[in-house]
Scaffold this active site. Structure first.
Site, PDB file in Angstrom:
ATOM      1  N   HIS A  97       0.829  -1.196   0.000  1.00 26.10           N
ATOM      2  CA  HIS A  97       0.000   0.000   0.000  1.00 26.10           C
ATOM      3  C   HIS A  97       0.866   1.249   0.000  1.00 26.10           C
ATOM      4  CE1 HIS A  97       1.052  -0.185   4.274  1.00 26.10           C
ATOM      5  NE2 HIS A  97       0.657   1.074   4.384  1.00 26.10           N
ATOM      6  N   LYS A 143      22.112   2.500   6.291  1.00 28.50           N
ATOM      7  CA  LYS A 143      22.676   3.834   6.451  1.00 28.50           C
ATOM      8  C   LYS A 143      21.825   4.591   7.458  1.00 28.50           C
ATOM      9  CE  LYS A 143      24.276   8.040   5.332  1.00 28.50           C
ATOM     10  NZ  LYS A 143      25.625   8.531   5.654  1.00 28.50           N
TER      11      LYS A 143
END
Length: 358
Positions: free
Chosen positions: A171, A319
């Protein structure tokens, strides 16, 4: 102050800063840091036992949501009002400020959720091109419908728990606001200034340059380009651009929507194949403002989509935007050219489908 070194510059070896003309920002590139050992946080593996249909999942067909409404037994896309919206159309105004350091303005809008598919155990790269085309058509329609009233319509997808997504069902969200948010406001200003100085839209010129240079180009077809931006911050960040001048999603022609569905499937399959995991990311579409702002000249705009994936070295190493990034400016280790090369070399058949055939 130390003088410049005598050895010739190599982007893959020597730190440098790169300019982002879209945001008027700089990013520090420090590719040599990829050699450092990782002793930081490792993310948990992505669960693979997601049920195709869970009656208790509020995004599934036939499920009851938090507000008591029952979802239809949808077989394609399903768009509905967010049960916990960040923006509502009838919020009162905060009123005048009594000091310039304490300003507030009205914020009104609408928040919707768009389910891509009735199955919970599928993602966009595992959907067919016609199914993705249906998602694109729904994006275009809702952007046009909400854009008739609101100046900004933000379509965005947070994929994966790593990106804060609390529900694995495929979604995205759509937030329409009565104001122009900060990021598109900067993009609007910088694209307008570039057109004024150079006589053509910034991202149209940029896409043409990247198509010619090819070092950061990941994918291309007759209508679209996928590239790792020269100024990318996230390790495998990409920018999705139309080749022709297009202002908004709702302006795309049928053939361009077909080729967009095809190149999205290619890109997202490569993402999943990179570390053989359901690749997390946040993505979103940016197009010319709409509503009352849409009545102004918007020729400086070029439709585009940003993909911001956090994974750096593996499916479990990400990261983080902390420290220097929060207090100074963005920094990356892997160069955009290295990231593009890795993505280019990946196969376009999904690793899960290869495993099923084996």
């Amino acid at each position: 102050m130390a003088g410049a070194g005598s050895e010739p510059f190599q982007a893959s070896e020597h730190q440098h800063i790169r300019y982002n003309p879209l945001q008027d920002e700089w990013v520090l590139v420090s590719a040599h840091r990829m050699r450092r050992p990782w002793q930081g946080q490792l993310e948990p593996p992505v669960p693979e036992n997601i049920p195709r249909h869970d009656p208790s999942n509020p995004l599934c067909p036939g499920a009851t949501r938090a507000n008591g409404e029952v979802n239809p037994l949808y077989e394609s896309t399903f768009l509905f009002d967010n049960d916990f919206p960040a923006l509502q159309p009838d919020a009162p105004s905060p009123g005048p400020s009594d000091h310039p350091l304490f300003r507030a303005e009205p914020a009104r809008g609408v928040c919707k959720v768009l389910c891509f598919h009735p199955w919970s155990d599928i993602t966009l790269p595992l959907m067919s091109v016609p199914e993705i085309r249906t998602v694109i058509d729904t994006w275009a329609k809702v952007a046009g419908d909400l854009g008739a009233e609101y100046p900004w319509v933000q379509i965005f997808e947070n994929k994966g728990a790593m990106m804060g997504c609390s529900n694995p069902h495929p979604h995205c969200q759509v937030w329409a606001s009565s104001f122009l948010p900060d990021v598109p406001r900067r993009e609007d200003r910088n694209q307008r200034e570039y057109l004024s100085r150079h006589g053509e839209p910034l991202l149209l010129a940029y896409g043409r340059q990247e198509a010619q240079r090819k070092e950061r180009l990941v994918l291309a077809n007759e209508d679209w380009l996928v590239l790792v931006p020269y100024w990318a911050v996230w390790p495998f960040q990409t920018l999705l651009l139309p080749r022709r001048h297009v202002l908004r999603l709702q302006d795309l022609q049928p053939g361009e929507r077909d080729s967009l569905a095809a190149i999205m499937k290619q890109l997202l399959t490569k993402y999943d194949n990179l570390f053989e995991t359901s690749f997390p990311y946040s993505m979103g579409w940016h197009g010319a403002p709409t509503g009352s702002l849409g009545e102004a000249e918007a020729g400086h705009w070029q439709l585009h989509a940003h993909y911001y994936p956090p994974l750096l070295r593996s499916a479990t190493v990400r990261k983080f935007m902390v420290g220097y990034e929060m207090l100074a400016q963005a920094q990356r280790d892997l160069t955009p050219e290295q990231a593009a090369e890795r993505l280019r070399q990946l196969p376009e058949d999904h690793f899960r489908q290869r495993q099923e055939k084996a």
